[in-house]
Design a protein around this motif. Structure first.
Motif, PDB file in Angstrom:
ATOM      1  N   SER A 111      -6.332  33.614  -1.083  1.00 50.99           N
ATOM      2  CA  SER A 111      -5.666  33.028  -2.254  1.00 50.99           C
ATOM      3  C   SER A 111      -4.940  31.747  -1.843  1.00 50.99           C
ATOM      4  CB  SER A 111      -4.680  34.027  -2.867  1.00 50.99           C
ATOM      5  OG  SER A 111      -4.117  33.495  -4.054  1.00 50.99           O
ATOM      6  N   PRO A 112      -5.702  30.682  -1.562  1.00 51.53           N
ATOM      7  CA  PRO A 112      -5.092  29.435  -1.090  1.00 51.53           C
ATOM      8  C   PRO A 112      -4.038  28.850  -2.021  1.00 51.53           C
ATOM      9  CG  PRO A 112      -7.449  29.402  -0.719  1.00 51.53           C
ATOM     10  CD  PRO A 112      -7.168  30.606  -1.560  1.00 51.53           C
ATOM     11  N   SER A 113      -4.238  28.982  -3.353  1.00 51.36           N
ATOM     12  CA  SER A 113      -3.254  28.405  -4.275  1.00 51.36           C
ATOM     13  C   SER A 113      -1.886  29.045  -4.084  1.00 51.36           C
ATOM     14  CB  SER A 113      -3.718  28.565  -5.724  1.00 51.36           C
ATOM     15  OG  SER A 113      -3.825  29.929  -6.084  1.00 51.36           O
ATOM     16  N   ASP A 114      -1.859  30.362  -3.903  1.00 49.03           N
ATOM     17  CA  ASP A 114      -0.588  31.058  -3.684  1.00 49.03           C
ATOM     18  C   ASP A 114       0.064  30.605  -2.387  1.00 49.03           C
ATOM     19  OD1 ASP A 114      -0.902  32.471  -6.030  1.00 49.03           O
ATOM     20  OD2 ASP A 114      -1.742  34.255  -5.051  1.00 49.03           O
TER      21      ASP A 114
ATOM     22  N   ASP B 194       0.603  23.718   4.258  1.00 49.31           N
ATOM     23  CA  ASP B 194       0.694  22.492   3.471  1.00 49.31           C
ATOM     24  C   ASP B 194      -0.625  21.747   3.364  1.00 49.31           C
ATOM     25  OD1 ASP B 194       3.465  22.923   3.217  1.00 49.31           O
ATOM     26  OD2 ASP B 194       3.830  21.929   5.139  1.00 49.31           O
ATOM     27  N   ILE B 195      -1.624  22.181   4.121  1.00 47.38           N
ATOM     28  CA  ILE B 195      -2.897  21.478   4.124  1.00 47.38           C
ATOM     29  C   ILE B 195      -3.999  22.427   4.580  1.00 47.38           C
ATOM     30  CG2 ILE B 195      -2.449  20.641   6.482  1.00 47.38           C
ATOM     31  CD1 ILE B 195      -4.179  18.190   5.808  1.00 47.38           C
ATOM     32  N   GLY B 196      -5.192  22.204   4.059  1.00 48.09           N
ATOM     33  CA  GLY B 196      -6.308  23.026   4.533  1.00 48.09           C
ATOM     34  C   GLY B 196      -7.561  22.872   3.696  1.00 48.09           C
ATOM     35  N   MET B 197      -8.579  23.602   4.093  1.00 50.32           N
ATOM     36  CA  MET B 197      -9.844  23.656   3.374  1.00 50.32           C
ATOM     37  C   MET B 197      -9.674  24.589   2.182  1.00 50.32           C
ATOM     38  SD  MET B 197     -13.419  25.384   4.566  1.00 50.32           S
ATOM     39  CE  MET B 197     -12.876  26.980   3.930  1.00 50.32           C
ATOM     40  N   MET B 198      -9.965  24.086   0.983  1.00 48.02           N
ATOM     41  CA  MET B 198      -9.743  24.880  -0.223  1.00 48.02           C
ATOM     42  C   MET B 198     -10.827  24.629  -1.251  1.00 48.02           C
ATOM     43  SD  MET B 198      -5.658  24.289  -0.822  1.00 48.02           S
ATOM     44  CE  MET B 198      -4.536  24.275   0.598  1.00 48.02           C
ATOM     45  N   TRP B 199     -11.053  25.623  -2.103  1.00 50.24           N
ATOM     46  CA  TRP B 199     -11.875  25.427  -3.287  1.00 50.24           C
ATOM     47  C   TRP B 199     -11.095  24.561  -4.268  1.00 50.24           C
ATOM     48  CZ3 TRP B 199     -11.958  31.229  -2.556  1.00 50.24           C
ATOM     49  CH2 TRP B 199     -13.058  31.608  -1.758  1.00 50.24           C
ATOM     50  N   ASN B 200     -11.802  23.722  -5.001  1.00 51.27           N
ATOM     51  CA  ASN B 200     -11.121  22.804  -5.921  1.00 51.27           C
ATOM     52  C   ASN B 200     -10.266  23.523  -6.955  1.00 51.27           C
ATOM     53  OD1 ASN B 200     -13.718  23.671  -6.973  1.00 51.27           O
ATOM     54  ND2 ASN B 200     -13.536  22.144  -8.577  1.00 51.27           N
ATOM     55  N   GLY B 201     -10.738  24.642  -7.462  1.00 54.61           N
ATOM     56  CA  GLY B 201      -9.996  25.374  -8.479  1.00 54.61           C
ATOM     57  C   GLY B 201      -8.665  25.903  -7.995  1.00 54.61           C
ATOM     58  N   GLU B 202      -8.549  26.154  -6.688  1.00 58.30           N
ATOM     59  CA  GLU B 202      -7.280  26.622  -6.138  1.00 58.30           C
ATOM     60  C   GLU B 202      -6.213  25.541  -6.252  1.00 58.30           C
ATOM     61  OE1 GLU B 202      -6.463  29.713  -4.777  1.00 58.30           O
ATOM     62  OE2 GLU B 202      -8.383  30.378  -5.571  1.00 58.30           O
ATOM     63  N   VAL B 203      -6.609  24.299  -6.041  1.00 59.70           N
ATOM     64  CA  VAL B 203      -5.658  23.193  -6.153  1.00 59.70           C
ATOM     65  C   VAL B 203      -5.299  22.967  -7.624  1.00 59.70           C
ATOM     66  CG1 VAL B 203      -5.263  20.741  -5.703  1.00 59.70           C
ATOM     67  CG2 VAL B 203      -6.512  22.133  -4.039  1.00 59.70           C
ATOM     68  N   VAL B 204      -6.285  23.049  -8.517  1.00 59.81           N
ATOM     69  CA  VAL B 204      -6.024  22.907  -9.947  1.00 59.81           C
ATOM     70  C   VAL B 204      -5.038  23.988 -10.408  1.00 59.81           C
ATOM     71  CG1 VAL B 204      -7.041  23.025 -12.260  1.00 59.81           C
ATOM     72  CG2 VAL B 204      -8.245  21.833 -10.421  1.00 59.81           C
ATOM     73  N   THR B 205      -5.253  25.213  -9.944  1.00 55.62           N
ATOM     74  CA  THR B 205      -4.361  26.320 -10.312  1.00 55.62           C
ATOM     75  C   THR B 205      -2.939  26.061  -9.820  1.00 55.62           C
ATOM     76  OG1 THR B 205      -6.173  27.932 -10.270  1.00 55.62           O
ATOM     77  CG2 THR B 205      -3.936  28.792 -10.035  1.00 55.62           C
ATOM     78  N   ALA B 206      -2.810  25.580  -8.586  1.00 58.70           N
ATOM     79  CA  ALA B 206      -1.486  25.285  -8.032  1.00 58.70           C
ATOM     80  C   ALA B 206      -0.812  24.174  -8.826  1.00 58.70           C
ATOM     81  CB  ALA B 206      -1.606  24.895  -6.563  1.00 58.70           C
TER      82      ALA B 206
ATOM     83  N   CYS C  35     -12.490  29.532 -19.708  1.00 57.53           N
ATOM     84  CA  CYS C  35     -12.573  29.818 -18.272  1.00 57.53           C
ATOM     85  C   CYS C  35     -12.201  28.592 -17.453  1.00 57.53           C
ATOM     86  CB  CYS C  35     -13.973  30.297 -17.901  1.00 57.53           C
ATOM     87  SG  CYS C  35     -14.387  31.942 -18.542  1.00 57.53           S
ATOM     88  N   VAL C  36     -12.680  27.431 -17.875  1.00 54.17           N
ATOM     89  CA  VAL C  36     -12.343  26.191 -17.164  1.00 54.17           C
ATOM     90  C   VAL C  36     -10.836  25.956 -17.207  1.00 54.17           C
ATOM     91  CG1 VAL C  36     -12.652  23.691 -17.069  1.00 54.17           C
ATOM     92  CG2 VAL C  36     -14.576  25.157 -17.692  1.00 54.17           C
ATOM     93  N   LYS C  37     -10.245  26.074 -18.391  1.00 51.99           N
ATOM     94  CA  LYS C  37      -8.827  25.776 -18.565  1.00 51.99           C
ATOM     95  C   LYS C  37      -7.933  26.743 -17.796  1.00 51.99           C
ATOM     96  CE  LYS C  37      -9.309  25.651 -23.099  1.00 51.99           C
ATOM     97  NZ  LYS C  37      -9.011  25.525 -24.554  1.00 51.99           N
ATOM     98  N   GLU C  38      -8.344  28.008 -17.713  1.00 48.58           N
ATOM     99  CA  GLU C  38      -7.470  29.004 -17.096  1.00 48.58           C
ATOM    100  C   GLU C  38      -7.782  29.274 -15.622  1.00 48.58           C
ATOM    101  OE1 GLU C  38      -6.574  32.521 -19.297  1.00 48.58           O
ATOM    102  OE2 GLU C  38      -6.909  31.565 -21.244  1.00 48.58           O
ATOM    103  N   ILE C  39      -9.000  28.951 -15.193  1.00 48.16           N
ATOM    104  CA  ILE C  39      -9.373  29.250 -13.807  1.00 48.16           C
ATOM    105  C   ILE C  39      -9.472  27.985 -12.964  1.00 48.16           C
ATOM    106  CG2 ILE C  39     -11.060  30.406 -12.320  1.00 48.16           C
ATOM    107  CD1 ILE C  39     -11.857  32.114 -14.693  1.00 48.16           C
ATOM    108  N   GLY C  40      -9.837  26.858 -13.585  1.00 45.52           N
ATOM    109  CA  GLY C  40      -9.812  25.594 -12.869  1.00 45.52           C
ATOM    110  C   GLY C  40     -11.112  25.142 -12.259  1.00 45.52           C
ATOM    111  N   TYR C  41     -12.211  25.815 -12.596  1.00 49.66           N
ATOM    112  CA  TYR C  41     -13.519  25.409 -12.072  1.00 49.66           C
ATOM    113  C   TYR C  41     -14.390  24.875 -13.203  1.00 49.66           C
ATOM    114  CZ  TYR C  41     -12.191  27.819  -7.794  1.00 49.66           C
ATOM    115  OH  TYR C  41     -11.542  28.201  -6.662  1.00 49.66           O
ATOM    116  N   ALA C  42     -15.454  24.181 -12.833  1.00 45.85           N
ATOM    117  CA  ALA C  42     -16.324  23.542 -13.824  1.00 45.85           C
ATOM    118  C   ALA C  42     -17.264  24.556 -14.460  1.00 45.85           C
ATOM    119  CB  ALA C  42     -17.136  22.430 -13.163  1.00 45.85           C
ATOM    120  N   THR C  43     -17.493  24.393 -15.750  1.00 42.49           N
ATOM    121  CA  THR C  43     -18.464  25.226 -16.450  1.00 42.49           C
ATOM    122  C   THR C  43     -19.838  24.582 -16.382  1.00 42.49           C
ATOM    123  OG1 THR C  43     -19.084  26.171 -18.599  1.00 42.49           O
ATOM    124  CG2 THR C  43     -17.927  24.071 -18.641  1.00 42.49           C
TER     125      THR C  43
END
Length: 351
Positions: free
Chosen positions: A214-217, A225-237, A290-298
């Motif tokens: 759970s990188p966003s958490d 403070d830095i790392g390899m992450m899925w894009n949606g994790e950053v959007v969620t944060a 799903c896009v708005k709440e999860i942060g990934y592309a549909t």
């Protein structure tokens, strides 16, 4: 005569609830869904049940390896809908763990982006339907990390990040970094190139602070403070803490690209309901949510039209054309998977 009728009525009154319960249990409509953690909008499953009368029995996993091992153990039984990432689709299909989809039961399939369909891992999408897709790049807190120092995967090997890095808990994604730094394909099956990637990752080990599900958490809590992450994790944060300065970049060597797809296991017990669930998730209003709440592309073009411009034009969610033009989506690596797993286990022992 009256007594006989009375007795019969009493017996019927006693057994009817039991029979009714049994019959209800037999005819209860349900669908068994096994999905990634934090990969479903809150309340959506209940809304599906209210609309369709189909109860969702829902469970989650943290990585593709867990999903594959469980389905392999169950021999294609136990679930109606799964959400594997791109590389797993071909492997599970070839091992007889999946069944073909009936596109006639998926009317919203027509809304999907053709550029995400008919890929080598599943020609004509016979076995899979895209749910969400995304990228793997570098995320960081810009108040603590100088953004000018982070442009490439190779920057993560700097001694500056010793004991500070976060990596997402995904074997192929972690190998992707090293393969790209070495100038190789993320889908290589060359034993020497895989070995070289392993050797490169060994040199990264002193920098790694944690491997996260759970990188966003962990980004929000300050564990890293830095790392390899899925894009949606950053959007969620970013959504959780709009005042923060979380950023995401596409590394120069090439970001990771993947599609998470709906599939139906070979021995799914509720196939018709599985199709109903998948098509519900493809519905434009649902896919947009799903896009708005999860942060990934549909993958739904109709859903994308429903999004606010700020979301539709967010380059973290929907990569710009220059990034997409270099996209190399992950595929199944066949027997080479065993070699990746061998080196993966060695890396985990070294942590």
């Amino acid at each position: 005569m009256f007594l006989k009728v009375l007795v019969a009525s009493l017996i019927l009154a006693i057994i009817t609830p039991v029979l009714g319960a049994d019959n209800e249990a037999e005819i209860e409509e349900k669908v068994l869904v096994y999905n990634w953690s934090d990969y479903m909008p809150d309340g959506l499953l209940d809304e599906f049940t209210r609309e369709t009368g189909i109860k969702v029995e829902y469970s989650t996993y943290d990585n593709n390896e867990i999903l594959y091992a469980r389905l392999k153990l169950l021999k294609g039984r136990g679930y109606d809908v799964l959400v594997p990432s791109t590389p797993l689709v071909a492997r599970m299909r070839d091992e007889g763990l999946l069944q073909p989809l009936d596109h006639n039961q998926l009317p919203h399939f027509k809304d999907l982006d053709p550029t995400l369909l008919n890929k080598p891992y599943d020609p004509d999408n016979e076995y899979s339907v895209p749910y969400l897709w995304g990228t793997t790049g570098i995320g960081f807190d810009a108040t603590k990390v100088d953004a000018s120092k982070i442009t490439k995967w190779s920057d993560l090997w700097s001694r500056e990040w010793r004991g500070k890095l976060l990596l997402t808990d995904d074997m192929r994604e972690i190998f992707h970094m090293a393969l790209k730094v070495n100038g190789n394909s993320t889908n290589t099956t060359d034993p020497e190139e895989i070995k070289q990637a392993y050797e490169k990752l060994k040199k990264l080990m002193p920098n790694i602070k944690l491997v996260s599900v759970s990188p966003s958490d962990d980004l929000e809590s300050g564990k890293a403070d830095i790392g390899m992450m899925w894009n949606g994790e950053v959007v969620t944060a970013q959504d959780k803490n709009p005042k923060a300065h979380y950023q995401y970049i596409y590394p120069e060597e090439g970001a990771g690209f993947w599609v998470d797809s709906f599939v139906i296991p070979a021995r799914a017990p509720n196939v018709e309901n599985a199709h109903k669930f998948i098509d519900y998730m493809l519905r434009p209003d649902v896919a947009a949510r799903c896009v708005k709440e999860i942060g990934y592309a549909t993958a739904s073009l109709e859903a994308k039209k429903l999004l606010d411009a700020s979301v539709r034009n967010n380059p973290i969610i929907f990569p710009p054309p220059e990034v997409l033009s270099t996209a190399e989506f992950k595929q199944d690596v066949g027997k080479a998977q065993d070699l990746y797993l061998l080196y993966w286990d060695k890396l985990k022992v070294a942590e």
